[in-house]
Design a protein around this motif. Structure first.
Motif, PDB file in Angstrom:
ATOM      1  N   CYS A 372       0.869  -1.186   0.000  1.00  0.00           N
ATOM      2  CA  CYS A 372       0.000   0.000   0.000  1.00  0.00           C
ATOM      3  C   CYS A 372       0.904   1.234   0.000  1.00  0.00           C
ATOM      4  O   CYS A 372       1.547   1.535   1.016  1.00  0.00           O
ATOM      5  CB  CYS A 372      -0.911   0.006   1.222  1.00  0.00           C
ATOM      6  SG  CYS A 372      -2.120  -1.336   1.228  1.00  0.00           S
ATOM      7  N   THR A 408      -7.111  -1.138   0.811  1.00  0.00           N
ATOM      8  CA  THR A 408      -7.393  -0.137  -0.223  1.00  0.00           C
ATOM      9  C   THR A 408      -8.897  -0.082  -0.491  1.00  0.00           C
ATOM     10  O   THR A 408      -9.552  -1.117  -0.620  1.00  0.00           O
ATOM     11  CB  THR A 408      -6.660  -0.489  -1.522  1.00  0.00           C
ATOM     12  OG1 THR A 408      -5.265  -0.579  -1.266  1.00  0.00           O
ATOM     13  CG2 THR A 408      -6.912   0.572  -2.584  1.00  0.00           C
ATOM     14  N   ILE A 413      -6.100   4.764   0.823  1.00  0.00           N
ATOM     15  CA  ILE A 413      -5.481   3.755   1.701  1.00  0.00           C
ATOM     16  C   ILE A 413      -6.031   4.001   3.103  1.00  0.00           C
ATOM     17  O   ILE A 413      -5.909   5.122   3.633  1.00  0.00           O
ATOM     18  CB  ILE A 413      -3.947   3.870   1.717  1.00  0.00           C
ATOM     19  CG1 ILE A 413      -3.374   3.663   0.321  1.00  0.00           C
ATOM     20  CG2 ILE A 413      -3.350   2.868   2.698  1.00  0.00           C
ATOM     21  CD1 ILE A 413      -3.569   2.270  -0.220  1.00  0.00           C
ATOM     22  N   LYS A 487      -4.288   7.185  -2.181  1.00  0.00           N
ATOM     23  CA  LYS A 487      -3.511   6.066  -2.709  1.00  0.00           C
ATOM     24  C   LYS A 487      -2.594   6.543  -3.829  1.00  0.00           C
ATOM     25  O   LYS A 487      -2.974   7.373  -4.663  1.00  0.00           O
ATOM     26  CB  LYS A 487      -4.453   4.981  -3.230  1.00  0.00           C
ATOM     27  CG  LYS A 487      -3.754   3.782  -3.843  1.00  0.00           C
ATOM     28  CD  LYS A 487      -4.763   2.773  -4.372  1.00  0.00           C
ATOM     29  CE  LYS A 487      -4.078   1.615  -5.064  1.00  0.00           C
ATOM     30  NZ  LYS A 487      -5.058   0.648  -5.618  1.00  0.00           N
TER      31      LYS A 487
END
Length: 490
Positions: A372, A408, A413, A487
């Motif tokens: 991530c 996710t 995230i 993200k």
């Protein structure tokens, strides 16, 4: 290999000296006074046997009155009873040896009685004596029916001498066996004592080096050692919280955007003073732990336990007061951003907290998604996640559960940390992110305060600068905190 100044060696030496003193002393007393004791006991018994002969009709002793005499004969006593016949001649009417009917025995007893009568040994108030022939004997006269009966009671002591020699050898054998068996038992007993003490020594040294990763298992067999272990674990836990608080404050001080000379000097003085002030109580605690381990039962453990707790409380007040004076609210500096793998940071912190969770028997469930990535500063994001985990640990009771998830969702995230425990009141939901919310700014911190209330404030400050969001939500059995970051698509 045993050292001469070790607890185990001293226990074995003390045990050996004790057995030698007790059993050896008993053997010595037996050798010096055992024979005299047995002889005096037999003398008293012989005097009693003579007194009981008054109750027997000695005229009919030969026929049916030997029951009383028999019980003394079973103990090794021998009896000869004689009287004068109508012509004044000594007549033996009873003898223990082979019965009085044997003519040879009768003649031998006759000569003994006549000789002792001639020597004037018989008395109406006789006392048993131990003579040079190694016998115990008594010469008495009992008058019944107008006649004098001459009583001769004796016992050979040669058998007693043999029995005493056997007893002395037996006592020496017992002494040797007790020393050997006692030595083995003490060896294993001291092993159970010294193992936890060695463990305490190792953990105490790690604590003195600011390593709080290891805890001492509390001993169930020895209360004092268990109490000491519990105190050191509590001290380690408190010091770890203090260090985390220090790191939080150092973070604020180091990252505040202030170019004034006074602020820089204050930050330098804060770190210097804190290091100096903590050094003394840490040294005292370390020396007192070493004294307890080395002196064992020769010191007042309760005094040193109270002293250790007093020093830790002193550090708590010291840290809180210095932080209150030193902390200045300010914005965080602009941070250098780069690609950060949140998964690696989270796993590393969970590994760090594994031993801490085990200490409170906390079950930590994890669901961590791989790779991530976000754009951010790794140092500060690690600080934010660490504060979430620390907050969950401090508000989770023994045996409860903590859950950590990283996943996710759409373009975000999400890191969530859930802990079982008390829920947050609705009116406090927004206030928990404020600095020093646990206590009013106008009040001083007390010694029992776990932290100074900056953990969640720092989390929010870091995440705000990463353009993320911090949330908190009450669940059925506890509270869940989460962080939402954008993200990074690689």
């Amino acid at each position: 290999m045993m050292r001469w100044n070790s607890i185990r060696t001293k226990f074995i030496v003390i045990e050996s000296v004790f057995f030698i003193a007790v059993v050896g002393g008993a053997a010595l007393l037996f050798i010096l006074f055992g024979k005299d004791y047995y002889i005096n006991c037999d003398r008293r018994k012989m005097n009693k046997a003579f007194s009981e002969l008054y109750k027997i009709n000695l005229k009919k002793l030969e026929k049916n009155n030997t029951r009383m005499i028999s019980k003394y004969e079973d103990d090794g006593f021998r009896f000869v009873v004689a009287t004068n016949d109508y012509y004044g001649v000594i007549d033996v009417i009873y003898s223990t040896i082979q019965g009085h009917s044997n003519e040879k025995i009768r003649n031998g007893n006759y000569r003994v009685m006549e000789h002792n009568l001639h020597m004037g040994k018989f008395s109406r108030e006789p006392e048993a004596n131990y003579n040079n022939n190694h016998n115990i004997d008594l010469y008495g006269i009992i008058k019944q029916g107008g006649r004098d009966y001459y009583i001769y009671i004796y016992e050979y002591t040669s058998q007693l001498k043999n029995e005493l020699e056997y007893s002395e050898k037996f006592l020496i054998l017992i002494l040797i066996v007790l020393i050997l068996v006692g030595g083995v038992l003490i060896f294993f007993l001291t092993d159970k004592i010294t193992k936890p003490i060695k463990k305490i020594d190792i953990v105490a040294n790690k604590i003195s080096q600011m390593d709080f990763s290891e805890q001492i298992q509390e001993d169930k067999y020895f209360g004092e050692i268990g109490s000491l272990s519990k105190s050191i674990n509590r001290m380690s836990e408190q010091m770890q919280r203090y260090i985390n608080d220090l790191e939080n404050y150092n973070y604020i001080l180091l990252e505040e955007n202030c170019n004034m000379t006074e602020m820089t000097e204050m930050r330098r003085n804060f770190v210097s003073n804190m290091s100096h002030e903590l050094k003394t109580p840490l040294a005292i605690i370390s020396s007192q732990v070493e004294i307890i381990m080395e002196m064992d039962d020769k010191v007042d453990k309760e005094y040193y336990f109270n002293s250790i707790l007093e020093e830790t409380d002193k550090m708590s007040r010291m840290v809180s007061e210095m932080l209150e004076v030193s902390f200045v609210e300010n914005s965080l500096n602009h941070m250098e951003m780069e690609e950060i793998n949140i998964t690696e940071i989270t796993k590393k912190l969970l590994l760090k907290y594994e031993a801490v969770f085990l200490q409170k028997q906390i079950h930590c469930g994890t669901d961590i998604e791989k790779d991530c990535f976000v754009m951010g500063n790794g140092r500060y994001l690690e600080k934010a996640i660490n504060n979430y985990l620390l907050n969950a640990y401090e508000h989770t009771k023994n045996g409860s559960e903590i859950k950590v998830k990283l996943y996710t969702k759409d373009s975000e995230i999400i890191l969530s940390v859930y802990n079982e425990g008390s829920k947050i009141e609705d009116k406090d939901m927004d206030k928990i992110w404020l600095n020093y919310y646990q206590q009013s700014k106008c009040k001083k911190f007390n010694a029992n305060q776990k932290n100074v209330g900056l953990g969640l404030y720092i989390v929010k400050s870091i995440i705000d600068q990463h353009h993320g969001i911090c949330n908190v939500e009450n669940k059925e059995k506890g509270v869940e905190f989460n962080i939402r970051l954008k993200k990074l698509n690689l």
